[in-house]
Design a protein around this motif. Structure first.
Motif, short mmCIF file in Angstrom:
data_model
loop_
_atom_site.label_atom_id
_atom_site.label_comp_id
_atom_site.label_asym_id
_atom_site.label_seq_id
_atom_site.Cartn_x
_atom_site.Cartn_y
_atom_site.Cartn_z
N GLY A 37 0.92 -1.28 -0.20
CA GLY A 37 0.05 -0.06 0.00
C GLY A 37 0.82 1.21 -0.05
N PRO A 38 1.79 1.80 1.10
CA PRO A 38 2.64 2.76 0.92
C PRO A 38 3.32 2.87 -0.40
N ILE A 39 4.09 1.41 -0.54
CA ILE A 39 4.96 1.42 -1.74
C ILE A 39 4.13 2.10 -3.21
N SER A 40 2.77 1.50 -3.15
CA SER A 40 2.05 1.95 -4.38
C SER A 40 1.85 3.42 -4.42
N PHE A 41 1.28 3.95 -3.16
CA PHE A 41 1.42 5.49 -3.02
C PHE A 41 2.53 6.39 -3.57
N LEU A 42 3.75 5.82 -2.98
CA LEU A 42 4.89 6.31 -3.59
C LEU A 42 5.28 6.34 -5.13
N TRP A 43 4.95 5.18 -5.67
CA TRP A 43 4.95 4.86 -6.97
C TRP A 43 4.32 5.91 -7.80
N ALA A 44 2.93 6.06 -7.43
CA ALA A 44 1.86 6.91 -7.98
C ALA A 44 2.43 8.25 -8.19
N PRO A 59 -1.51 2.40 -9.32
CA PRO A 59 -1.04 2.35 -7.87
C PRO A 59 -1.74 3.18 -6.81
N MET A 60 -2.26 4.31 -7.41
CA MET A 60 -2.93 5.34 -6.40
C MET A 60 -4.14 4.30 -6.14
N PHE A 61 -4.84 3.88 -6.92
CA PHE A 61 -6.14 3.05 -6.72
C PHE A 61 -5.95 1.85 -5.83
N TYR A 62 -4.77 1.31 -5.92
CA TYR A 62 -4.62 0.17 -5.15
C TYR A 62 -4.33 0.60 -3.70
N SER A 63 -3.62 1.69 -3.55
CA SER A 63 -3.10 2.31 -2.26
C SER A 63 -4.59 2.66 -1.47
N PHE A 64 -5.21 3.27 -2.26
CA PHE A 64 -6.64 3.75 -1.37
C PHE A 64 -7.41 2.43 -1.14
N ILE A 65 -7.45 1.49 -2.04
CA ILE A 65 -8.30 0.27 -1.86
C ILE A 65 -7.83 -0.41 -0.67
N SER A 66 -6.26 -0.37 -0.19
CA SER A 66 -5.68 -1.13 0.76
C SER A 66 -5.92 -0.45 2.19
N LEU A 67 -5.83 0.84 2.27
CA LEU A 67 -6.10 1.68 3.13
C LEU A 67 -7.67 1.42 3.56
N PHE A 68 -8.55 1.19 2.69
CA PHE A 68 -9.98 1.09 2.72
C PHE A 68 -10.12 -0.51 3.38
N ASN A 69 -9.35 -1.28 2.77
CA ASN A 69 -9.33 -2.67 3.31
C ASN A 69 -8.88 -2.94 4.93
N LEU A 93 -3.75 -5.75 -10.95
CA LEU A 93 -3.07 -4.42 -11.42
C LEU A 93 -1.82 -4.26 -11.93
N PRO A 94 -0.71 -5.36 -11.52
CA PRO A 94 0.37 -5.22 -12.12
C PRO A 94 0.56 -5.37 -13.65
N PHE A 95 -0.34 -6.27 -13.92
CA PHE A 95 -0.57 -6.43 -15.49
C PHE A 95 -1.00 -5.28 -16.21
N LEU A 96 -2.01 -4.75 -15.56
CA LEU A 96 -2.80 -3.30 -16.09
C LEU A 96 -1.63 -2.24 -16.24
N LEU A 97 -0.75 -2.13 -15.21
CA LEU A 97 0.27 -1.31 -15.00
C LEU A 97 1.37 -1.34 -16.18
N MET A 98 1.70 -2.62 -16.21
CA MET A 98 2.69 -2.98 -17.29
C MET A 98 2.23 -2.60 -18.68
N ILE A 110 7.45 -5.05 -13.49
CA ILE A 110 6.07 -4.77 -12.58
C ILE A 110 5.53 -5.99 -12.55
N MET A 111 5.77 -6.75 -13.26
CA MET A 111 5.00 -8.07 -13.26
C MET A 111 5.12 -9.04 -12.13
N VAL A 112 6.48 -8.99 -11.57
CA VAL A 112 6.73 -9.53 -10.48
C VAL A 112 5.60 -9.51 -9.26
#
Length: 616
Positions: A37-44, A59-69, A93-98, A110-112
């Protein structure tokens, strides 16, 4: 933030904490949003700096979803929801970003992140379901390969090479760190489960041992300690007096009222003994067998002891038992011995016999009442054994041991016999004990060893030889055994049976012997298991390959629930230790079928064949 820091600290110190299973699962699930979550926010933010606005939204979407989770979990405590959501997002999401960043050429690293999903599935999902997450990952990989040419053709490069290298380093480092912690959890949890199972197994074996010892040392009918307990207790206590009591003409009660009524008499009599002996310190009551009882007392003063026993005898004689409206008058005869520990029981028995012959209620053992005919008998047998050795009249008989699964002979036990001058076959119970006392026993052992190897050198059968602890501690015998193993190339078919009921004081020498014979391929069997010490620790130390369950247990197994339970406990323990079980004294088909049902591996007894002088 405090909750976040606590979880993060638990993750870092995972292998040092003693957590319950639910807490471990909780940490393993929230590790993904907490780390990514925090890493995704930094990436964004970095993508925004480089003008990658579409890429930044993922990654911003993932970061907010993680906080919500995390917030939703704190409110609802629904761990499954956060688990499923995170696994799905981490996979897609990693595939979408790639794809947004231009495919493999620009952002394959990113696929990792997507590989978190199948790894998490291995940990949390059922074993059969985890593969679907892997197949999904591979399917997205395949799709990415198909669309990669189109992505390259339509993507406009806006990120400098240095930024891509920084992203490569950060992505690989962060993703592999996350995978490391997931695998760390997986290994820790697996080790923890193994440790828990081992503790459970150990506890179960301890309970088996405790249950078996209780059954072995307590008489099932009366609740008194039994013969096995007596033999052990008298060896632990010094300067004891053994008082042997026998109910006169008890068989008449069984004949008149039946065996069940007779059992009730024995129960009442045992309770009477216990009640009358409560006033005396250092005094224990045992049921020896049938209508014979033993009192082990610490009272050494002959006058006091005589007075106490006389009072007990008079009370029994004057107070009939009342059972089912029947008055049962009992009379007892008593033999008392103050001899050394080893001689207590046989000398008390001599005193009891003397009391019966002289029609007295109580007699103390003295040398004068020792049976002269017994001495004469011993002298005769010593002479007979010596002559039999000299004239080669010590022979072997062979009894087959059957495999309960294949119902075929799998091995033979070699058994000693003596042929007397008239050609009669003499069983070992007639002469072995006398041979031990007269120092002739070890000569017999050497004869059995030599003749056993000669008998089996030309066939393919496994065979067993009985040894006592004294045999094993004798340097001449062990040297002869090693020399014989070297001279005959059949050591892999040899089983040495050690009598389990004997105490083992010099265990180092015994262990040296076992290691020596095992180095030649021999096996070890524990004979007469279920009586005597029945020490499970001995099985480990003696490196036992077989347990031979004592015949006194096996003979009663069909009609005596206690014998059945003891056997089932021994079998359960043996299976845990990967030790084979052999039942002795299998006398009929009912016993054999019961043994098969209980899982005993092999059987030996007259139901199959009695010992024979010749091998097939």
């Amino acid at each position: 933030m405090a909750t976040y820091k606590n979880y993060l600290n638990d993750i870092i110190q995972l292998d040092k904490l003693h957590l319950n299973p639910y807490k471990l699962k909780e940490i393993s699930v929230i590790i993904v949003p907490i780390l990514i979550g925090p890493i995704s926010f930094l990436w964004a933010l970095i993508y925004l700096i480089y003008g990658q606005y579409t890429a930044a939204t993922i990654p911003m979407f993932y970061s907010f979803i993680s906080l919500f989770n995390l917030w939703h979990y704190k409110k609802t405590n629904n761990l499954l929801a956060i688990q499923k959501t995170q696994m799905l997002l981490v996979l897609i999401l990693p595939f979408l970003l790639m794809w947004v960043l231009g495919g493999f050429a620009n952002s394959s690293y990113i696929m990792v992140w997507a590989f978190f999903a199948p790894i998490a599935a291995i940990i949390h999902e059922k074993r059969g379901e985890a593969k679907y997450w892997l197949f999904s990952f591979l399917a997205l990989m395949g799709f990415s390969v198909l669309i990669d040419p189109w992505l390259i053709a339509h993507h406009k490069e806006t990120m400098p090479k240095s930024a891509k290298e920084i992203f490569f380093f950060l992505n690989i480092s962060a993703s592999l760190t996350g995978i490391y912690y997931l695998l760390k959890f997986f290994v820790y949890n697996k080790n923890r489960n193994i440790t828990t199972k081992l503790k459970e197994k150990n506890q179960q074996l301890l309970e088996y041992t405790k249950e078996l010892r209780t059954m072995l040392y307590i008489d099932s009918l009366t609740g008194l300690k039994n013969r096995t307990a007596l033999l052990e207790d008298k060896n632990k206590r010094d300067s004891m007096v053994l008082i042997l009591l026998n109910i006169d003409r008890f068989s008449q009660i069984n004949d008149l009222f039946g065996e069940k009524f007779g059992n009730r008499v024995l129960i009442a009599f045992s309770q009477l003994l216990k009640n009358n002996l409560k006033i005396y310190k250092n005094c224990e009551v045992y049921r020896l067998s049938g209508d014979e009882f033993v009192i082990l007392s610490g009272e050494r003063d002959a006058k006091i002891l005589t007075n106490n026993i006389a009072q007990l005898v008079n009370y029994i004689n004057e107070n009939p038992l009342e059972i089912e409206d029947q008055e049962i008058a009992l009379h007892i005869t008593v033999g008392i011995s103050t001899e050394s520990t080893e001689q207590l029981l046989p000398t008390a028995n001599m005193a009891l016999k003397a009391a019966r012959r002289s029609k007295k209620s109580i007699i103390f053992y003295t040398e004068e009442i020792s049976l002269n005919e017994e001495y004469e008998n011993n002298i005769r047998w010593i002479k007979e054994i010596k002559e039999a050795i000299k004239e080669d009249r010590i022979v072997l008989f062979y009894q087959p041991i059957m495999d309960n699964e294949s119902n075929e002979i799998c091995k033979y036990e070699t058994l000693i016999r003596l042929i007397d001058q008239e050609g009669n076959i003499i069983a070992p119970n007639k002469f072995l004990e006398i041979a031990k006392k007269s120092k002739l026993y070890k000569q017999l052992t050497r004869i059995v060893i030599q003749k056993s190897f000669e008998a089996f050198k030309e066939n393919d059968f496994d065979f067993s030889i009985n040894l006592t602890i004294d045999d094993i501690l004798d340097k001449k015998i062990t040297t002869m055994i090693e020399r014989t193993l070297q001279n005959y190339n059949i050591s892999h078919r040899v089983i040495f049976e050690i009598v389990e009921s004997e105490s083992i004081e010099n265990f180092e020498k015994v262990e040296d012997f076992i290691n020596m014979v095992k180095s030649y391929g021999c096996k070890i069997a524990i004979d007469d298991f279920g009586t005597g010490y029945s020490n499970f620790e001995h099985l480990m130390k003696l490196q036992a390959d077989f347990i031979k369950i004592d015949g006194s247990i096996i003979k009663e197994i069909v009609h005596n629930k206690r014998s059945e339970i003891i056997t089932s406990v021994i079998v359960a323990f043996a299976k845990e230790m990967q030790i084979k079980t052999i039942a002795e004294y299998v006398e009929n088909e009912d016993i054999h079928n019961k043994l098969i049902k209980l899982g005993v591996n092999k059987s030996q007894g007259y139901f199959f064949d009695k010992p024979q002088p010749n091998l097939p």
